[in-house]
Design a protein around this motif. Structure first.
Motif, PDB file in Angstrom:
ATOM      1  N   THR A  44      -2.056  -8.842   0.351  1.00  0.00           N
ATOM      2  CA  THR A  44      -3.052  -8.884  -0.729  1.00  0.00           C
ATOM      3  C   THR A  44      -2.863  -7.718  -1.696  1.00  0.00           C
ATOM      4  N   ASP A  45      -3.497  -7.844  -2.864  1.00  0.00           N
ATOM      5  CA  ASP A  45      -3.394  -6.785  -3.859  1.00  0.00           C
ATOM      6  C   ASP A  45      -4.507  -5.759  -3.723  1.00  0.00           C
ATOM      7  N   GLY A  46      -5.596  -6.147  -3.054  1.00  0.00           N
ATOM      8  CA  GLY A  46      -6.705  -5.207  -2.878  1.00  0.00           C
ATOM      9  C   GLY A  46      -6.757  -4.690  -1.458  1.00  0.00           C
ATOM     10  N   ASN A  47      -7.572  -3.671  -1.258  1.00  0.00           N
ATOM     11  CA  ASN A  47      -7.689  -3.107   0.077  1.00  0.00           C
ATOM     12  C   ASN A  47      -9.026  -2.384   0.205  1.00  0.00           C
ATOM     13  N   THR A  48      -9.516  -2.298   1.440  1.00  0.00           N
ATOM     14  CA  THR A  48     -10.687  -1.491   1.739  1.00  0.00           C
ATOM     15  C   THR A  48     -10.304  -0.581   2.888  1.00  0.00           C
ATOM     16  N   VAL A  49     -10.445   0.702   2.693  1.00  0.00           N
ATOM     17  CA  VAL A  49     -10.037   1.632   3.752  1.00  0.00           C
ATOM     18  C   VAL A  49     -11.124   2.674   4.031  1.00  0.00           C
ATOM     19  N   VAL A  50     -11.075   3.212   5.235  1.00  0.00           N
ATOM     20  CA  VAL A  50     -11.871   4.367   5.605  1.00  0.00           C
ATOM     21  C   VAL A  50     -10.878   5.453   6.028  1.00  0.00           C
ATOM     22  N   LYS A  82      -4.751  -1.728  -4.495  1.00  0.00           N
ATOM     23  CA  LYS A  82      -4.010  -0.817  -3.627  1.00  0.00           C
ATOM     24  C   LYS A  82      -3.650   0.470  -4.376  1.00  0.00           C
ATOM     25  N   LEU A  83      -3.489   0.366  -5.698  1.00  0.00           N
ATOM     26  CA  LEU A  83      -3.195   1.566  -6.485  1.00  0.00           C
ATOM     27  C   LEU A  83      -4.417   2.488  -6.542  1.00  0.00           C
ATOM     28  N   SER A  84      -5.604   1.915  -6.735  1.00  0.00           N
ATOM     29  CA  SER A  84      -6.787   2.786  -6.814  1.00  0.00           C
ATOM     30  C   SER A  84      -7.107   3.370  -5.442  1.00  0.00           C
ATOM     31  N   VAL A 107     -14.035  10.801   6.070  1.00  0.00           N
ATOM     32  CA  VAL A 107     -13.845  11.700   4.921  1.00  0.00           C
ATOM     33  C   VAL A 107     -14.208  10.958   3.636  1.00  0.00           C
ATOM     34  N   ILE A 108     -13.616   9.788   3.440  1.00  0.00           N
ATOM     35  CA  ILE A 108     -13.970   8.942   2.298  1.00  0.00           C
ATOM     36  C   ILE A 108     -13.826   7.471   2.693  1.00  0.00           C
ATOM     37  N   GLU A 109     -14.447   6.622   1.882  1.00  0.00           N
ATOM     38  CA  GLU A 109     -14.209   5.182   1.973  1.00  0.00           C
ATOM     39  C   GLU A 109     -13.811   4.731   0.587  1.00  0.00           C
ATOM     40  N   ALA A 110     -12.879   3.790   0.511  1.00  0.00           N
ATOM     41  CA  ALA A 110     -12.431   3.330  -0.806  1.00  0.00           C
ATOM     42  C   ALA A 110     -12.151   1.836  -0.784  1.00  0.00           C
ATOM     43  N   THR A 111     -12.543   1.161  -1.847  1.00  0.00           N
ATOM     44  CA  THR A 111     -12.256  -0.263  -2.020  1.00  0.00           C
ATOM     45  C   THR A 111     -11.711  -0.460  -3.419  1.00  0.00           C
ATOM     46  N   GLN A 130       0.830  -1.208   0.000  1.00  0.00           N
ATOM     47  CA  GLN A 130       0.000   0.000   0.000  1.00  0.00           C
ATOM     48  C   GLN A 130       0.866   1.260   0.000  1.00  0.00           C
ATOM     49  N   GLY A 131       1.951   1.235   0.749  1.00  0.00           N
ATOM     50  CA  GLY A 131       2.847   2.394   0.779  1.00  0.00           C
ATOM     51  C   GLY A 131       3.512   2.635  -0.560  1.00  0.00           C
ATOM     52  N   VAL A 132       3.955   1.547  -1.202  1.00  0.00           N
ATOM     53  CA  VAL A 132       4.595   1.671  -2.519  1.00  0.00           C
ATOM     54  C   VAL A 132       3.572   2.131  -3.555  1.00  0.00           C
ATOM     55  N   ALA A 133       2.335   1.628  -3.445  1.00  0.00           N
ATOM     56  CA  ALA A 133       1.276   2.075  -4.366  1.00  0.00           C
ATOM     57  C   ALA A 133       1.032   3.578  -4.196  1.00  0.00           C
TER      58      ALA A 133
END
Ligand code: C5P
Length: 228
Positions: free
Chosen positions: A186-192, A208-210, A201-205, A36-39
């Motif tokens: 993992t390659d995907g992530n879900t964050v708030v 990791k790049l998106s 502020v936002i939620e994103a799924t 996630q940091g590298v993305a």
């Protein structure tokens, strides 16, 4: 994305997992891949930002175009981040920092014959780098932390995030759920993303790049308004 909407912004970013030595051949580590940091670094570079990346242990290659400062331990990460803080508009602590380190590092390899069937390790707490950077920042610098939690419910996760946002005094906290099968490698992530007051502020799924681009959308606004 073909825009350079982050041109002129200087982003200082930590990524990966710290390793705390026990002896010359062993360490205490964690499952962070640094993805996630590298993305975030890749996304920021593609949008024209200047990126300084302080890397603890990574499972992925470092992005081209970033200034790289490799470190191993939490203490080294702390020294590096504090030294680089002054030149940054936005500071993102995406690294998984060891909360504790061995009190003593053995000079030679710890031998099982000498220690017997049970080996007790004494650990001491590492400094909280994020809280320290947030406390030491100059006016206008935006400080962002991550919170990887194993909380069961969404509400529990957000509550932990709110408490952490308040304690660390970061401007934003990116909260995600981690476990054996999610979050780290993992390659995907879900964050708030929470603000300093704990509001969503936002939620994103997504990949990791998106997710990185979504986080940067928030920071672009914050960094820009402070910059001018
Ligand atoms: O308290 P916790 O480890 O959950 O907080 C996570 C956030 O704090 C991350 O942004 C991590 O990089 C940072 N952190 C730190 N120094 C520590 C522990 C965590 O900067 N000793």
């Amino acid at each position: 994305r073909g825009t350079a909407d982050l041109a002129g912004l200087r982003i200082l970013l930590s990524a990966g997992g710290t390793r705390e030595p026990l002896d010359p051949v062993r360490f205490l580590g964690n499952r962070s891949s640094g993805k996630q940091g590298v993305a975030l670094a890749e996304a920021a570079l593609s949008r024209g930002a200047t990126v300084t990346l302080v890397t603890a242990h990574l499972e992925v290659p470092v992005p081209g175009g970033a200034e790289i400062h490799p470190v191993e331990t939490a203490e080294q990460l702390r020294t590096e981040m504090n030294a680089l803080l002054g030149g940054a508009d936005i500071v993102i602590m995406a690294a998984a920092v060891a909360d504790y380190r061995p009190r003593e590092v053995a000079e030679g390899k710890i031998k099982k014959d000498a220690t017997g069937d049970v080996l007790t390790l004494e650990l001491v707490k590492n400094p909280d780098i994020l809280a320290e950077l947030a406390a030491n920042r100059a006016p206008g610098q935006v400080v962002v932390g991550f919170a990887a939690e194993t909380a069961g419910s969404r509400e529990e996760l957000l509550e932990l995030g709110r408490t952490k946002a308040a304690r660390k005094r970061a401007d934003y906290l990116v909260v995600n759920r981690v476990g054996w099968t999610e979050g780290f490698a993992t390659d995907g992530n879900t964050v708030v993303v929470l603000d300093g007051a704990g509001h969503i502020v936002i939620e994103a799924t997504g990949s990791k790049l998106s997710v990185a681009h979504s986080i940067l959308n928030v920071l672009a606004e914050a960094g820009r308004s402070n910059h001018q």
